[in-house]
Design an enzyme around this catalytic site. Structure first.
Site, PDB file in Angstrom:
ATOM      1  N   GLY A   1      49.912  29.147  35.624  1.00  0.00           N
ATOM      2  CA  GLY A   1      51.163  29.338  36.328  1.00  0.00           C
ATOM      3  C   GLY A   1      51.892  28.063  35.965  1.00  0.00           C
TER       4      GLY A   1
ATOM      5  N   ASP B   1      51.348  37.828  32.244  1.00  0.00           N
ATOM      6  CA  ASP B   1      50.647  38.669  33.244  1.00  0.00           C
ATOM      7  C   ASP B   1      51.017  38.655  34.588  1.00  0.00           C
ATOM      8  OD1 ASP B   1      47.853  39.728  33.679  1.00  0.00           O
ATOM      9  OD2 ASP B   1      47.905  38.322  35.450  1.00  0.00           O
TER      10      ASP B   1
ATOM     11  N   TYR C   1      52.401  41.315  43.490  1.00  0.00           N
ATOM     12  CA  TYR C   1      52.730  39.952  43.612  1.00  0.00           C
ATOM     13  C   TYR C   1      54.166  39.989  44.143  1.00  0.00           C
ATOM     14  CZ  TYR C   1      49.022  38.696  40.348  1.00  0.00           C
ATOM     15  OH  TYR C   1      47.773  38.392  39.713  1.00  0.00           O
TER      16      TYR C   1
ATOM     17  N   SER D   1      40.032  43.951  36.633  1.00  0.00           N
ATOM     18  CA  SER D   1      39.977  42.718  37.124  1.00  0.00           C
ATOM     19  C   SER D   1      39.098  42.344  38.385  1.00  0.00           C
ATOM     20  CB  SER D   1      41.507  42.172  37.915  1.00  0.00           C
ATOM     21  OG  SER D   1      41.303  40.848  38.504  1.00  0.00           O
TER      22      SER D   1
END
Length: 334
Positions: A285, A49, A54, A152
């Site tokens: 992450g 993802d 980002y 989201s």
């Protein structure tokens, strides 16, 4: 690694998703980022993802390079659209047809793929008609650039409205990506019940509360050097809401529960999130490959009811923090 269906679809994804929000293109060097992705693949993670926003598109570029050469059909690649990229001009944000169309083309190029498995509306856009947004998504599905649609941080009513339009257009809205952890359970009251009704799964972010639930932050102790809590550019502002003595005291009480099960606190926290049957996957992450390998142990862990009760009792009475401190604005002020 175990796999779950995403929403009311035939798409299976890994219980853990590798995400590169605060790491690739910013916090860690590209070689380390690639090593983390390779480790994710090694432990059976097939779902990745990212988002165009980002690191201002760099995270997508790094992920595309790291996955180059892998069998595309064996991967599920997710990205998002909404936030501003590039020069942040007047049409460089939101969920207009123009921004969605231009954003997917940029994402596909950076990710080095012909399609993404899931394209997500990173937030709800109050300034663009929902009909325009969903029609643009439907067109991308029919063009083969996108297989499924997700969102989201949409609330229950927004999910209902989006799902209804998607059905009218002959496409599937199958996922929502909210924040969810032992310290942040807001979705349980309305979003999860609505999602079950609509055939939508959760792909949750921050399942270990920015690392706080790992137990590395201790009450009264110095912040660990190089940790997220010390990085003003990498999430220190977000993690600060969990650094109160009451939260850290509660987190410390997870250690004996985890120890009884032969797990780390991070593994226990991930297993608790995955215990929710509306959660298809938890996003992890990493800044080091070892973190990926350790977190992967949580996949497939089954928590008995008495263990879940012990865990949840630890956090009873803790107030949840205002989500506006962590979420992208609902409009286009981002």
């Amino acid at each position: 690694m175990e796999f779950r269906y995403l929403g009311n679809s035939g798409l299976k994804i890994s219980e853990l998703t590798y995400g590169n929000w605060l790491t690739h293109g910013s916090q860690v060097e590209n070689d380390t980022a690639t090593a983390c992705v390779r480790k994710a693949l090694d432990v059976g993670i097939s779902t990745f993802d990212t988002a165009d926003v980002y690191a201002n598109t760099q995270a997508e570029t790094v992920l595309g390079e790291a996955l180059k050469g892998e069998r595309r059909e064996s991967l599920e690649i997710f990205t998002k659209v909404y936030g501003p990229t590039g020069p942040k001009g007047h049409n460089d944000t939101g969920l207009s047809r123009k921004h969605i169309t231009e954003s997917i083309n940029g994402s596909l190029k950076r990710l080095q793929t012909d399609y993404v498995d899931l394209y997500q509306a990173h937030r709800y856009d109050v300034e663009t008609p929902l009909e325009e947004t969903m029609q643009a998504f439907a067109d991308l599905v029919r063009q083969g650039k996108v297989l499924y649609i997700g969102v989201s941080e949409w609330n229950a009513q927004q999910l209902r409205d989006g799902s209804a339009l998607a059905k009218e257009l002959g496409i599937q809205l199958i996922s929502n990506q909210p924040e969810y952890s032992l310290l942040w359970r807001v979705i349980e009251d309305e979003v999860v019940p609505a999602s079950k009704e609509l055939g939508i799964s959760q792909i949750v972010w921050s399942p270990v509360a920015q690392g706080v639930l790992t137990g590395k932050y201790k009450k009264g102790a110095e912040l660990p050097a190089g940790s997220r809590a010390t990085d003003e550019k990498g999430g220190a502002g977000m993690i600060s809401r969990w650094m109160g003595d009451d939260v850290l005291d509660a987190v410390a009480q997870l250690e004996p529960i985890a120890s009884d099960l032969g797990l780390t606190q991070a593994q226990l926290s991930l297993a608790w999130v995955l215990h929710n049957d509306n959660v298809a996957s938890a996003i992890i992450g990493a800044s080091r490959p070892e973190q990926v390998e350790s977190n992967a142990v949580a996949a497939g862990v089954k928590l008995e009811a008495d263990v879940v009760a012990r865990i949840e009792a630890v956090f009873e009475g803790l107030a949840e923090t205002d989500p506006s401190k962590t979420q992208m604005p609902a409009g286009r002020e981002a």
